[in-house]
Motif scaffolding. Structure first.
Motif, short mmCIF file in Angstrom:
data_model
loop_
_atom_site.label_atom_id
_atom_site.label_comp_id
_atom_site.label_asym_id
_atom_site.label_seq_id
_atom_site.Cartn_x
_atom_site.Cartn_y
_atom_site.Cartn_z
N SER A 56 0.84 -1.19 0.00
CA SER A 56 0.00 0.00 0.00
C SER A 56 0.88 1.24 0.00
O SER A 56 2.09 1.16 0.20
N GLY A 57 0.28 2.37 -0.23
CA GLY A 57 1.04 3.61 -0.22
C GLY A 57 0.19 4.81 -0.51
O GLY A 57 -1.03 4.71 -0.69
N ARG A 58 0.84 5.94 -0.56
CA ARG A 58 0.15 7.20 -0.87
C ARG A 58 1.13 8.18 -1.48
O ARG A 58 2.34 8.08 -1.27
N VAL A 59 0.58 9.11 -2.23
CA VAL A 59 1.37 10.18 -2.85
C VAL A 59 0.65 11.49 -2.60
O VAL A 59 -0.57 11.57 -2.69
N ARG A 60 1.42 12.53 -2.29
CA ARG A 60 0.83 13.85 -2.06
C ARG A 60 1.67 14.88 -2.80
O ARG A 60 2.90 14.87 -2.71
N GLY A 85 6.22 17.77 -2.62
CA GLY A 85 5.64 16.45 -2.80
C GLY A 85 6.10 15.51 -1.70
O GLY A 85 7.13 15.73 -1.07
N ALA A 86 5.33 14.47 -1.49
CA ALA A 86 5.66 13.47 -0.48
C ALA A 86 5.10 12.14 -0.94
O ALA A 86 4.12 12.08 -1.69
N GLY A 87 5.70 11.07 -0.49
CA GLY A 87 5.22 9.75 -0.85
C GLY A 87 5.56 8.74 0.23
O GLY A 87 6.46 8.95 1.04
N GLN A 88 4.80 7.66 0.25
CA GLN A 88 5.02 6.61 1.23
C GLN A 88 4.60 5.29 0.63
O GLN A 88 3.59 5.22 -0.08
N VAL A 89 5.34 4.23 0.89
CA VAL A 89 4.97 2.88 0.47
C VAL A 89 5.15 1.97 1.69
O VAL A 89 6.09 2.13 2.47
N ALA A 90 4.23 1.03 1.86
CA ALA A 90 4.28 0.09 2.98
C ALA A 90 4.10 -1.32 2.44
O ALA A 90 3.24 -1.56 1.60
N ILE A 91 4.92 -2.24 2.94
CA ILE A 91 4.83 -3.65 2.56
C ILE A 91 4.65 -4.45 3.84
O ILE A 91 5.48 -4.38 4.75
N ASP A 92 3.55 -5.20 3.93
CA ASP A 92 3.24 -6.01 5.10
C ASP A 92 3.17 -7.47 4.64
O ASP A 92 2.37 -7.80 3.78
N THR A 93 4.01 -8.33 5.20
CA THR A 93 4.06 -9.74 4.83
C THR A 93 3.80 -10.58 6.06
O THR A 93 4.41 -10.37 7.11
N ARG A 94 2.91 -11.57 5.91
CA ARG A 94 2.56 -12.46 7.02
C ARG A 94 2.58 -13.91 6.54
O ARG A 94 2.16 -14.20 5.43
N THR A 95 3.04 -14.80 7.42
CA THR A 95 3.05 -16.22 7.10
C THR A 95 2.94 -17.02 8.39
O THR A 95 3.23 -16.51 9.47
N TYR A 105 7.17 -6.05 8.39
CA TYR A 105 6.53 -4.81 7.99
C TYR A 105 7.61 -3.80 7.64
O TYR A 105 8.55 -3.60 8.41
N LEU A 106 7.48 -3.19 6.47
CA LEU A 106 8.44 -2.18 6.01
C LEU A 106 7.67 -0.97 5.52
O LEU A 106 6.75 -1.10 4.72
N ARG A 107 8.06 0.22 6.01
CA ARG A 107 7.44 1.45 5.54
C ARG A 107 8.55 2.45 5.18
O ARG A 107 9.43 2.73 5.98
N LEU A 108 8.48 2.94 3.95
CA LEU A 108 9.44 3.93 3.47
C LEU A 108 8.69 5.17 3.05
O LEU A 108 7.63 5.08 2.43
N GLY A 109 9.22 6.34 3.38
CA GLY A 109 8.54 7.57 3.03
C GLY A 109 9.51 8.70 2.80
O GLY A 109 10.67 8.65 3.20
N THR A 110 9.01 9.71 2.13
CA THR A 110 9.79 10.91 1.88
C THR A 110 8.86 12.12 2.00
O THR A 110 7.66 12.00 1.82
N GLY A 111 9.40 13.25 2.28
CA GLY A 111 8.57 14.46 2.43
C GLY A 111 7.99 14.55 3.83
O GLY A 111 8.57 14.10 4.79
N ARG A 112 6.79 15.11 3.91
CA ARG A 112 6.14 15.31 5.23
C ARG A 112 5.54 14.06 5.75
O ARG A 112 4.98 13.25 5.17
#
Length: 112
Positions: A56-60, A85-95, A105-112
Motif C-alpha cells: 500500500s502507499g500514498r502520494v501527495r 511532494g511526499a510519498g510513502q509505500v508500505a509492505i506487510d508480509t505475514r506467514t 513490515y516495512l514502511r518507506l517515506g519521503t517528504g512530510r
C-alpha cells in the motif's frame, strides 16, 4: 576509425544471422495472485504456498501560487512558486510457521 569498422563488422554479423519469430503461444501464462481473506483486506499470495503480502502507499503533491521573493532570497529577484511532494509505500508480509505467525513490515517515506 578502427572502432567504426568494428561496429560495422558486428552489425554485418548480426544481419547475417537467421531471424526467429516470437510465437505468443510459447510464452508462459502468468497466474493472478490468490487472495488471503484470513489475513485481512488487500492481502494476496503471489507464489503458491508463499506468504500473504499487502502493498500500500500514498502520494501527495502541492502546488502554490507565486509569492513575491524577499530581498536577497533569489539572485534574480523573480517571484517563486511553491511546489512540494511526499510519498510513502508500505509492505506487510505475514506467514504461518511451525512456531506461530510471523510478520514483516516495512514502511518507506519521503517528504512530510
Amino acid at each position: 576509425m578502427r572502432a567504426t569498422s568494428l561496429i560495422l563488422a558486428a552489425a554485418a554479423l548480426v544481419a547475417a544471422l537467421p531471424a526467429h519469430a516470437l510465437d505468443i503461444r510459447d510464452l508462459p501464462i502468468a497466474r493472478a495472485p490468490e487472495t488471503c481473506p484470513h489475513e485481512g483486506p488487500g492481502f494476496a499470495r503471489f507464489t503458491p504456498g508463499g506468504p500473504c503480502t499487502r502493498i500500500s502507499g500514498r502520494v501527495r503533491a502541492e502546488v502554490g501560487t507565486p509569492v513575491p521573493a524577499r530581498p536577497g532570497a533569489g539572485l534574480d529577484g523573480m517571484a517563486r512558486g511553491v511546489v512540494s511532494g511526499a510519498g510513502q509505500v508500505a509492505i506487510d508480509t505475514r506467514t504461518q510457521t511451525e512456531y506461530g505467525p510471523a510478520r514483516a513490515y516495512l514502511r518507506l517515506g519521503t517528504g512530510r
